[in-house]
Each structure stands twice: as structure tokens, then as C-alpha cells.
Design a protein around this motif. Sequence first.
Motif, mmCIF file in Angstrom:
data_model
loop_
_atom_site.group_PDB
_atom_site.id
_atom_site.type_symbol
_atom_site.label_atom_id
_atom_site.label_comp_id
_atom_site.label_asym_id
_atom_site.label_seq_id
_atom_site.Cartn_x
_atom_site.Cartn_y
_atom_site.Cartn_z
ATOM 1 N N ASP A 23 76.034 20.807 40.031
ATOM 2 C CA ASP A 23 74.945 19.861 39.784
ATOM 3 C C ASP A 23 73.565 20.490 39.897
ATOM 4 O O ASP A 23 72.594 19.934 39.406
ATOM 5 N N GLY A 24 73.465 21.622 40.571
ATOM 6 C CA GLY A 24 72.166 22.257 40.746
ATOM 7 C C GLY A 24 71.236 21.442 41.639
ATOM 8 O O GLY A 24 70.023 21.631 41.627
ATOM 9 N N ARG A 25 71.801 20.547 42.411
ATOM 10 C CA ARG A 25 71.001 19.630 43.228
ATOM 11 C C ARG A 25 70.008 20.384 44.104
ATOM 12 O O ARG A 25 70.343 21.334 44.791
ATOM 13 N N GLY A 26 68.753 19.938 44.020
ATOM 14 C CA GLY A 26 67.690 20.521 44.825
ATOM 15 C C GLY A 26 66.941 21.654 44.148
ATOM 16 O O GLY A 26 65.856 22.030 44.584
ATOM 17 N N GLU A 27 67.504 22.208 43.077
ATOM 18 C CA GLU A 27 66.789 23.262 42.355
ATOM 19 C C GLU A 27 65.615 22.623 41.620
ATOM 20 O O GLU A 27 65.698 21.478 41.176
ATOM 21 N N PHE A 28 64.522 23.359 41.502
ATOM 22 C CA PHE A 28 63.327 22.762 40.901
ATOM 23 C C PHE A 28 62.504 23.781 40.143
ATOM 24 O O PHE A 28 62.668 24.981 40.310
ATOM 25 N N VAL A 29 61.603 23.259 39.323
ATOM 26 C CA VAL A 29 60.636 24.064 38.602
ATOM 27 C C VAL A 29 59.323 23.297 38.652
ATOM 28 O O VAL A 29 59.305 22.068 38.603
ATOM 29 N N THR A 30 58.205 24.027 38.809
ATOM 30 C CA THR A 30 56.903 23.371 38.919
ATOM 31 C C THR A 30 56.040 23.674 37.696
ATOM 32 O O THR A 30 56.201 24.693 37.040
ATOM 33 N N PHE A 31 55.119 22.744 37.438
ATOM 34 C CA PHE A 31 54.212 22.841 36.291
ATOM 35 C C PHE A 31 52.794 22.541 36.750
ATOM 36 O O PHE A 31 52.589 21.757 37.672
ATOM 37 N N ARG A 32 51.851 23.122 36.076
ATOM 38 C CA ARG A 32 50.436 22.804 36.263
ATOM 39 C C ARG A 32 49.910 22.283 34.936
ATOM 40 O O ARG A 32 49.997 22.981 33.919
ATOM 41 N N PRO A 33 49.384 21.056 34.907
ATOM 42 C CA PRO A 33 48.853 20.510 33.651
ATOM 43 C C PRO A 33 47.718 21.369 33.103
ATOM 44 O O PRO A 33 46.983 22.010 33.853
ATOM 45 N N LEU A 34 47.557 21.356 31.766
ATOM 46 C CA LEU A 34 46.516 22.147 31.111
ATOM 47 C C LEU A 34 45.127 21.556 31.277
ATOM 48 O O LEU A 34 44.144 22.240 31.084
ATOM 49 N N SER A 35 45.031 20.274 31.571
ATOM 50 C CA SER A 35 43.716 19.643 31.647
ATOM 51 C C SER A 35 43.753 18.493 32.628
ATOM 52 O O SER A 35 44.764 18.213 33.244
ATOM 53 N N GLY A 36 42.643 17.789 32.725
ATOM 54 C CA GLY A 36 42.535 16.659 33.627
ATOM 55 C C GLY A 36 43.021 15.352 33.042
ATOM 56 O O GLY A 36 42.967 14.325 33.698
ATOM 57 N N ALA A 37 43.496 15.345 31.793
ATOM 58 C CA ALA A 37 43.975 14.105 31.182
ATOM 59 C C ALA A 37 45.243 13.644 31.889
ATOM 60 O O ALA A 37 46.120 14.435 32.213
ATOM 61 N N ALA A 38 45.349 12.354 32.133
ATOM 62 C CA ALA A 38 46.513 11.795 32.821
ATOM 63 C C ALA A 38 47.762 11.908 31.951
ATOM 64 O O ALA A 38 47.713 11.706 30.744
ATOM 65 N N LEU A 39 48.889 12.243 32.584
ATOM 66 C CA LEU A 39 50.181 12.270 31.897
ATOM 67 C C LEU A 39 50.784 10.870 31.936
ATOM 68 O O LEU A 39 50.787 10.229 32.984
ATOM 69 N N VAL A 40 51.298 10.423 30.797
ATOM 70 C CA VAL A 40 51.924 9.102 30.734
ATOM 71 C C VAL A 40 53.424 9.201 30.450
ATOM 72 O O VAL A 40 54.143 8.217 30.585
ATOM 73 N N ALA A 41 53.888 10.381 30.047
ATOM 74 C CA ALA A 41 55.308 10.584 29.750
ATOM 75 C C ALA A 41 55.615 12.076 29.749
ATOM 76 O O ALA A 41 54.710 12.909 29.663
ATOM 77 N N LEU A 42 56.892 12.393 29.847
ATOM 78 C CA LEU A 42 57.378 13.762 29.665
ATOM 79 C C LEU A 42 58.415 13.727 28.552
ATOM 80 O O LEU A 42 59.196 12.788 28.462
ATOM 81 N N GLU A 43 58.406 14.749 27.723
ATOM 82 C CA GLU A 43 59.424 14.902 26.693
ATOM 83 C C GLU A 43 60.217 16.154 27.010
ATOM 84 O O GLU A 43 59.640 17.188 27.353
ATOM 85 N N LEU A 44 61.542 16.051 26.914
ATOM 86 C CA LEU A 44 62.420 17.155 27.282
ATOM 87 C C LEU A 44 63.424 17.447 26.181
ATOM 88 O O LEU A 44 64.030 16.536 25.631
ATOM 89 N N LEU A 45 63.579 18.718 25.898
ATOM 90 C CA LEU A 45 64.664 19.195 25.053
ATOM 91 C C LEU A 45 65.645 19.859 26.002
ATOM 92 O O LEU A 45 65.311 20.855 26.653
#
Length: 171
Positions: A23-45
Motif C-alpha cells: 500500500d505504500g502507506r505513509g510514503e509522501f511527496v511534497t510540492f511548492r506552488p509556483l505562485s500565490g494563487a489559491a489551489l482549488v483542485a488537483l489533477e492526477l495522472l
Amino acid sequence: LGDPGSLTDGRNETSWSEGRGGDGRGEFVTFRPLSGAALVALELLVRPEGDAALPDGAAPRSFWLATRKSLFRVDVAEDAWKTPGVWYRAELPEPITDDCLAIVLESSYASVAESRVTLSEVRGVSELAGRDPAQLVARLSTPGDDGAEVVPALLQAGPAGVEAVVGAFGA
């Protein structure tokens, strides 16, 4: 497994997988947004098309979106590993303005212990997405964050965003 930078390189044939198996439970990856605009959704492939998919890859069943202030659980209704090339969208219950976001794996559709929960691409959708590219270009000259936050939205607009920028410079 794989470079976490693969998740945002704009190339569907690259991917990141947890190195734990199952399951990979607990594994993670972090991101830093490119700008100050608020995120309203994430799209994943989850699974790329063709030969780029790992033979032992698996799709997440549930994961957490963690910020400095919030924690959201995302449940994926179907096994995305069975649908190569399909993008999934997670609408956020409230806009995120934090400077850091993490995807933390919780469970997967893995059928064997050696499976690797995999993501191919992750895109943040800002509150500016879907706006007319010409309106976004007009904001580019605004000093500070107000001008800078339109850049990711223009990039996500693809050819229409490029045309709007080129058209503005032509004017």
C-alpha cells in the motif's frame, strides 16, 4: 522510486513510486506552488499510457493532501491503474493558499506485496484556471504576487495562453 520531480515535469511517460511496496502507506511527496494563487483542485495522472508504466505499479485507493494548516482525505473510486492515460481530478473543499502541499499515501489497489503505488503527473488547478487568457495577460504587469500568480494559469492554458502573451507583446 523515480525522481519526485517527475510528477511536475509535464511528461506523461515519467513517474514516481513509493519505495515501500504494498500500500505504500505513509510514503509522501511534497510540492511548492509556483505562485500565490489559491489551489482549488488537483489533477492526477496515475498510470501513463504505453510502455512507460511500471510492471509492478499500482494505483492509490486513498491518500491525504496535507498542508501546514489543513488535512484532506481523497478517496479514488476506481482502480486508476486499469485506465492508462486517464486524468483524475480532486476538488478541494476549500482553496489552499499554503506554501507547501504533500500527498501522503494511505491505501492502494495493489494486489501483491511487491506492488509500487505510482503517480505519473500532478497538476495544481488555481482559482485562475479557466479565465480568459487575455485577462490573465493584462494582469502580468501588476507588481508583486498579483502579477506573478497568473503565470501558472497561463502555462496551464497551453497554446491559448501562449497566443495571448504573444498577442499582447505584438500590441
